[in-house]
Enzyme design. Structure first.
Site, PDB file in Angstrom:
ATOM      1  N   TRP A 147      -1.213   1.195  -2.617  1.00  0.00           N
ATOM      2  CA  TRP A 147      -1.094   2.287  -3.586  1.00  0.00           C
ATOM      3  C   TRP A 147      -1.791   1.976  -4.909  1.00  0.00           C
ATOM      4  O   TRP A 147      -1.960   2.865  -5.732  1.00  0.00           O
ATOM      5  CB  TRP A 147       0.391   2.590  -3.874  1.00  0.00           C
ATOM      6  CG  TRP A 147       1.188   1.344  -4.168  1.00  0.00           C
ATOM      7  CD1 TRP A 147       1.957   0.643  -3.285  1.00  0.00           C
ATOM      8  CD2 TRP A 147       1.255   0.626  -5.404  1.00  0.00           C
ATOM      9  NE1 TRP A 147       2.496  -0.475  -3.892  1.00  0.00           N
ATOM     10  CE2 TRP A 147       2.081  -0.507  -5.192  1.00  0.00           C
ATOM     11  CE3 TRP A 147       0.698   0.813  -6.687  1.00  0.00           C
ATOM     12  CZ2 TRP A 147       2.361  -1.441  -6.203  1.00  0.00           C
ATOM     13  CZ3 TRP A 147       0.975  -0.123  -7.675  1.00  0.00           C
ATOM     14  CH2 TRP A 147       1.802  -1.216  -7.434  1.00  0.00           C
ATOM     15  N   ASN A 148      -2.149   0.712  -5.149  1.00  0.00           N
ATOM     16  CA  ASN A 148      -2.601   0.408  -6.518  1.00  0.00           C
ATOM     17  C   ASN A 148      -4.015   0.914  -6.823  1.00  0.00           C
ATOM     18  O   ASN A 148      -4.332   1.205  -7.970  1.00  0.00           O
ATOM     19  CB  ASN A 148      -2.430  -1.083  -6.847  1.00  0.00           C
ATOM     20  CG  ASN A 148      -3.222  -1.988  -5.962  1.00  0.00           C
ATOM     21  OD1 ASN A 148      -3.746  -1.562  -4.934  1.00  0.00           O
ATOM     22  ND2 ASN A 148      -3.329  -3.244  -6.340  1.00  0.00           N
ATOM     23  N   LYS A 171      -4.866   5.009   7.162  1.00  0.00           N
ATOM     24  CA  LYS A 171      -3.425   5.091   6.901  1.00  0.00           C
ATOM     25  C   LYS A 171      -3.211   4.671   5.440  1.00  0.00           C
ATOM     26  O   LYS A 171      -3.223   3.485   5.098  1.00  0.00           O
ATOM     27  CB  LYS A 171      -2.681   4.166   7.879  1.00  0.00           C
ATOM     28  CG  LYS A 171      -1.384   3.537   7.386  1.00  0.00           C
ATOM     29  CD  LYS A 171      -0.264   4.530   7.158  1.00  0.00           C
ATOM     30  CE  LYS A 171       0.953   3.824   6.552  1.00  0.00           C
ATOM     31  NZ  LYS A 171       0.922   3.801   5.063  1.00  0.00           N
ATOM     32  N   PRO A 172      -3.057   5.664   4.535  1.00  0.00           N
ATOM     33  CA  PRO A 172      -2.865   5.310   3.121  1.00  0.00           C
ATOM     34  C   PRO A 172      -1.427   4.894   2.832  1.00  0.00           C
ATOM     35  O   PRO A 172      -0.543   5.072   3.675  1.00  0.00           O
ATOM     36  CB  PRO A 172      -3.192   6.627   2.399  1.00  0.00           C
ATOM     37  CG  PRO A 172      -2.871   7.695   3.393  1.00  0.00           C
ATOM     38  CD  PRO A 172      -3.043   7.111   4.775  1.00  0.00           C
ATOM     39  N   ALA A 173      -1.192   4.371   1.626  1.00  0.00           N
ATOM     40  CA  ALA A 173       0.159   3.960   1.232  1.00  0.00           C
ATOM     41  C   ALA A 173       1.046   5.182   1.051  1.00  0.00           C
ATOM     42  O   ALA A 173       0.581   6.267   0.690  1.00  0.00           O
ATOM     43  CB  ALA A 173       0.094   3.163  -0.065  1.00  0.00           C
ATOM     44  N   GLU A 246      -7.500  -8.195   3.047  1.00  0.00           N
ATOM     45  CA  GLU A 246      -7.599  -8.377   1.588  1.00  0.00           C
ATOM     46  C   GLU A 246      -6.157  -8.423   1.100  1.00  0.00           C
ATOM     47  O   GLU A 246      -5.497  -7.388   1.006  1.00  0.00           O
ATOM     48  CB  GLU A 246      -8.336  -7.195   0.951  1.00  0.00           C
ATOM     49  CG  GLU A 246      -9.789  -7.057   1.370  1.00  0.00           C
ATOM     50  CD  GLU A 246     -10.698  -8.082   0.720  1.00  0.00           C
ATOM     51  OE1 GLU A 246     -10.246  -8.813  -0.182  1.00  0.00           O
ATOM     52  OE2 GLU A 246     -11.870  -8.178   1.128  1.00  0.00           O
ATOM     53  N   CYS A 280      -4.488  -6.868  -7.568  1.00  0.00           N
ATOM     54  CA  CYS A 280      -4.477  -8.132  -6.831  1.00  0.00           C
ATOM     55  C   CYS A 280      -5.281  -9.201  -7.551  1.00  0.00           C
ATOM     56  O   CYS A 280      -5.097 -10.383  -7.309  1.00  0.00           O
ATOM     57  CB  CYS A 280      -5.045  -7.914  -5.443  1.00  0.00           C
ATOM     58  SG  CYS A 280      -6.654  -7.119  -5.498  1.00  0.00           S
ATOM     59  N   GLU A 380       3.347 -13.145  -7.270  1.00  0.00           N
ATOM     60  CA  GLU A 380       2.685 -12.064  -8.019  1.00  0.00           C
ATOM     61  C   GLU A 380       3.745 -11.282  -8.792  1.00  0.00           C
ATOM     62  O   GLU A 380       4.689 -10.783  -8.177  1.00  0.00           O
ATOM     63  CB  GLU A 380       2.058 -11.069  -7.031  1.00  0.00           C
ATOM     64  CG  GLU A 380       0.698 -11.400  -6.530  1.00  0.00           C
ATOM     65  CD  GLU A 380       0.167 -10.291  -5.600  1.00  0.00           C
ATOM     66  OE1 GLU A 380       0.784 -10.038  -4.561  1.00  0.00           O
ATOM     67  OE2 GLU A 380      -0.859  -9.696  -5.931  1.00  0.00           O
TER      68      GLU A 380
HETATM   69  P1  NAP Z   1       2.072  -3.570   1.200  1.00  0.00           P
HETATM   70  O1  NAP Z   1       3.516  -3.346   1.054  1.00  0.00           O
HETATM   71  O2  NAP Z   1       1.611  -4.719   2.005  1.00  0.00           O
HETATM   72  O3  NAP Z   1       1.484  -2.201   1.786  1.00  0.00           O
HETATM   73  C1  NAP Z   1       0.116  -2.018   2.006  1.00  0.00           C
HETATM   74  C2  NAP Z   1      -0.078  -1.023   3.139  1.00  0.00           C
HETATM   75  O4  NAP Z   1       0.493  -1.563   4.333  1.00  0.00           O
HETATM   76  C3  NAP Z   1       0.625   0.315   2.904  1.00  0.00           C
HETATM   77  O5  NAP Z   1      -0.160   1.350   3.441  1.00  0.00           O
HETATM   78  C4  NAP Z   1       1.908   0.160   3.709  1.00  0.00           C
HETATM   79  O6  NAP Z   1       2.447   1.382   4.138  1.00  0.00           O
HETATM   80  C5  NAP Z   1       1.391  -0.627   4.905  1.00  0.00           C
HETATM   81  N1  NAP Z   1       2.412  -1.353   5.663  1.00  0.00           N
HETATM   82  C6  NAP Z   1       3.587  -1.842   5.226  1.00  0.00           C
HETATM   83  N2  NAP Z   1       4.250  -2.432   6.260  1.00  0.00           N
HETATM   84  C7  NAP Z   1       3.465  -2.301   7.366  1.00  0.00           C
HETATM   85  C8  NAP Z   1       3.583  -2.694   8.727  1.00  0.00           C
HETATM   86  N3  NAP Z   1       4.646  -3.364   9.189  1.00  0.00           N
HETATM   87  N4  NAP Z   1       2.581  -2.393   9.578  1.00  0.00           N
HETATM   88  C9  NAP Z   1       1.493  -1.730   9.148  1.00  0.00           C
HETATM   89  N5  NAP Z   1       1.324  -1.321   7.864  1.00  0.00           N
HETATM   90  C10 NAP Z   1       2.289  -1.620   6.978  1.00  0.00           C
HETATM   91  O7  NAP Z   1       1.348  -3.723  -0.211  1.00  0.00           O
HETATM   92  P2  NAP Z   1       1.476  -2.768  -1.480  1.00  0.00           P
HETATM   93  O8  NAP Z   1       2.767  -3.059  -2.148  1.00  0.00           O
HETATM   94  O9  NAP Z   1       1.151  -1.369  -1.127  1.00  0.00           O
HETATM   95  O10 NAP Z   1       0.252  -3.288  -2.368  1.00  0.00           O
HETATM   96  C11 NAP Z   1       0.341  -4.367  -3.202  1.00  0.00           C
HETATM   97  C12 NAP Z   1      -0.215  -5.632  -2.556  1.00  0.00           C
HETATM   98  O11 NAP Z   1      -1.558  -5.406  -2.164  1.00  0.00           O
HETATM   99  C13 NAP Z   1      -0.256  -6.790  -3.518  1.00  0.00           C
HETATM  100  O12 NAP Z   1       0.137  -7.964  -2.876  1.00  0.00           O
HETATM  101  C14 NAP Z   1      -1.729  -6.870  -3.908  1.00  0.00           C
HETATM  102  O13 NAP Z   1      -2.133  -8.128  -4.358  1.00  0.00           O
HETATM  103  C15 NAP Z   1      -2.390  -6.467  -2.630  1.00  0.00           C
HETATM  104  N6  NAP Z   1      -3.756  -5.978  -2.866  1.00  0.00           N
HETATM  105  C16 NAP Z   1      -4.801  -6.748  -2.465  1.00  0.00           C
HETATM  106  C17 NAP Z   1      -6.093  -6.337  -2.694  1.00  0.00           C
HETATM  107  C18 NAP Z   1      -7.263  -7.174  -2.271  1.00  0.00           C
HETATM  108  O14 NAP Z   1      -8.372  -6.653  -2.264  1.00  0.00           O
HETATM  109  N7  NAP Z   1      -7.085  -8.423  -1.890  1.00  0.00           N
HETATM  110  C19 NAP Z   1      -6.329  -5.119  -3.356  1.00  0.00           C
HETATM  111  C20 NAP Z   1      -5.250  -4.353  -3.756  1.00  0.00           C
HETATM  112  C21 NAP Z   1      -3.958  -4.806  -3.487  1.00  0.00           C
HETATM  113  P3  NAP Z   1       3.630   2.104   3.314  1.00  0.00           P
HETATM  114  O15 NAP Z   1       3.123   2.301   1.942  1.00  0.00           O
HETATM  115  O16 NAP Z   1       3.819   3.383   4.061  1.00  0.00           O
HETATM  116  O17 NAP Z   1       4.798   1.179   3.381  1.00  0.00           O
END
Ligand code: NAP
Length: 476
Positions: A147-148, A171-173, A246, A280, A380
């Site tokens: 979502w960020n 599949k978006p957040a 990522e 991130c 984080e």
């Molecule tokens: P997240 O909880 O891991 O969720 C990311 C995506 O994964 C969402 O679309 C989420 O869906 C989905 N998801 C969650 N559980 C899943 C499962 N069991 N199977 C398949 N998909 C699943 O992360 P977030 O809180 O949205 O984002 C923050 C994190 O992203 C931080 O750790 C940040 O550092 C990292 N990030 C990394 C980068 C990079 O380029 N390295 C860039 C941006 C962010 P739902 O939303 O529907 O739960």
């Protein structure tokens, strides 16, 4: 404004249940989107599979024209797209405008880069043979995004995947589906054939399960937390699905005595407080050499205290709300843990009350004298908090910086050219901002080492993620 899922050429509603999308600044409901699951994901994969042969057989020039139209339409509609993003995500409007331009730049870059995919004809060991190496699209792909950065994280995957001749299920957040749906609407309007891009919102675990158990999906690209990334690595074993990851980061930010302190403060502000610290790549640990420590902390404090907090829709606001209640509670936990363990609060350290808004704003904060046993020193924080610590010499700073299971972004400021190369080489991170607080750009490789991920996005490097190499041994 479209709020349904795109599967092939149809905008569908799913099984009837809906997920509310709310404005984190006000708690106001903006829209609702389908709560899709395995069945919707399967339909989307089928649509992507049916669209693949025709899309793959087009020339890169033809695909590039459509991609460039998508990028141009995004820029033409930068204002409404930015407003939509601010409403569902909370980031200040100026940042949302920047993200739309940034997202469009990935699609534009990929439109050109697709034309430069090449192969090789290698010398063989026998006179009557030739070795031909060709690159072909991976096939049906999927992406799961956070979502960020609701638009850029999709564009960074979609652009190159489509440029290489792949089709994609997005599949978006849960918190930010509207920016993804808006991008799909634009893609159709730009002439993208139905099925080449599909969007499914809803139950992440069920959709993810289908994507990895369905053998038609040849690759999944994920941006999100390391925790979820590890689940996906296990799931990918079922069909040996290719993965790009990522994941999370824990960026160190080093300021040496010989740094340009004004530039270091400006870099720190740009990388730390953007998106309320919910990136991130944003610094989680500041290590400042003792000779310039006081000057740096004074400059940073003045800049932090000048930030304007409020609704992101208001012009001039620089700090909006955090994404949801668990996010602000996590920031509070990290700050109180640090203060209990001896950290000193320099500024901020509590919620900010904004007239007429939800209770989800946190004051930009600086904590001095953080130590490695504090939660914020290893997890984080994902909020507007800068922990600072003094260091004595280069070896100590580099050792502390590398003492992390993460390896995404790192930063340091120095005016010594020898130190610049030495420290850049020693930092165990995929990205190093050397006198630069904002290194991300479409033509550069973006990605992490250690538990921050696998693979690279951006530039020509990402094209390897969406192509397979085929070797043809050619007998004459
Ligand atoms: P997240 O909880 O891991 O969720 C990311 C995506 O994964 C969402 O679309 C989420 O869906 C989905 N998801 C969650 N559980 C899943 C499962 N069991 N199977 C398949 N998909 C699943 O992360 P977030 O809180 O949205 O984002 C923050 C994190 O992203 C931080 O750790 C940040 O550092 C990292 N990030 C990394 C980068 C990079 O380029 N390295 C860039 C941006 C962010 P739902 O939303 O529907 O739960």
């Amino acid at each position: 404004m479209q709020d349904r899922n795109l599967i092939g050429s149809e905008w569908i509603s799913g099984s009837g249940e809906e997920i509310d999308v709310t404005n984190p600044a006000t708690n106001e409901k903006i829209a609702s989107v389908p709560n899709g699951g395995a069945a919707e994901a399967r339909r989307a994969v089928t649509a992507a599979t049916e669209a693949l042969p025709e899309w793959r057989s087009r020339t890169a020039f033809d695909r590039g024209k459509i991609l460039r139209r998508i990028a141009n339409l995004m820029l033409e509609r930068q204002e409404p797209l930015a407003e939509l993003m601010t409403r569902e995500q909370g980031k200040p409007l100026a940042e949302a405008r920047g993200e739309i331009a940034y997202a469009a730049s990935f699609i534009d870059w990929a439109a050109e880069e697709g034309k430069r995919l090449d192969g090789e004809l290698l010398p063989a060991s026998a006179e009557n043979k030739r070795i031909l190496v060709m690159r072909q699209p991976v096939g049906v792909t999927a992406c799961i995004t956070p979502w960020n950065f609701p638009s850029a994280m999709i564009a960074r995957k979609l652009g190159p995947a489509l440029a290489c001749g792949c089709t994609m299920v997005v599949k978006p957040a849960e918190q930010t589906p509207l920016s993804a749906i808006a991008l799909a609407e634009i893609a159709l309007e730009a002439g993208l054939p139905p099925g080449v891009m599909n969007v499914v919102t809803g139950d992440a675990a069920a959709i993810g399960e289908e994507l990895f158990s369905n053998p038609a999906v040849r690759k999944v690209s994920f941006t999100g937390s390391t925790e979820v990334g590890k689940i996906l690595i296990k799931q990918s074993a079922q069909n040996v699905t290719r993965l790009s990851l990522e994941l999370g980061g824990h960026a160190p930010f080093l300021v040496f005595d010989d740094a340009d302190v004004k530039a270091a403060v400006a870099g720190a502000m740009a990388s730390k407080y953007r998106n309320m610290g919910q990136t991130c790549v944003c610094p989680n640990r500041f290590y400042v050499q003792q000779g310039i420590y006081d000057e740096f902390v004074a400059g940073l404090t003045a800049a932090v205290e000048a930030l304007r907090i409020g609704s992101g829709l208001e012009e001039g606001i620089e700090v909006g709300p955090l994404i949801d209640d668990p996010a602000i509670e996590k920031v509070e936990r990290h700050v109180s843990d640090a203060l209990e363990k001896g950290g000193k609060l320099r500024t901020g350290g509590k919620r900010a009350k904004v007239e007429g808004m939800a209770d989800r704003f946190y004051m930009p904060t600086i904590v001095e004298d953080f130590t490695p046993d504090m939660t914020m020193a290893c997890e984080e924080t994902f909020g507007p908090v800068s922990p600072l610590r003094r260091f004595r010499h280069e070896d100590e700073a580099v050792e502390w910086a590398n003492d992390s299971p993460y390896g995404l972004a790192s930063y340091f400021y120095t005016r010594d050219a020898s130190r610049l190369m030495r420290v850049a080489e020693r930092l165990e991170y995929g990205i190093v901002g050397a006198n630069d607080g904002t290194p991300s750009t479409a033509q550069a490789p973006f990605g992490g080492v250690k538990q921050s991920g696998i693979g690279r996005e951006g530039g020509r490097y990402v094209m390897h993620e969406y192509t397979e190499i085929k070797y043809v041994s050619w007998g004459l």
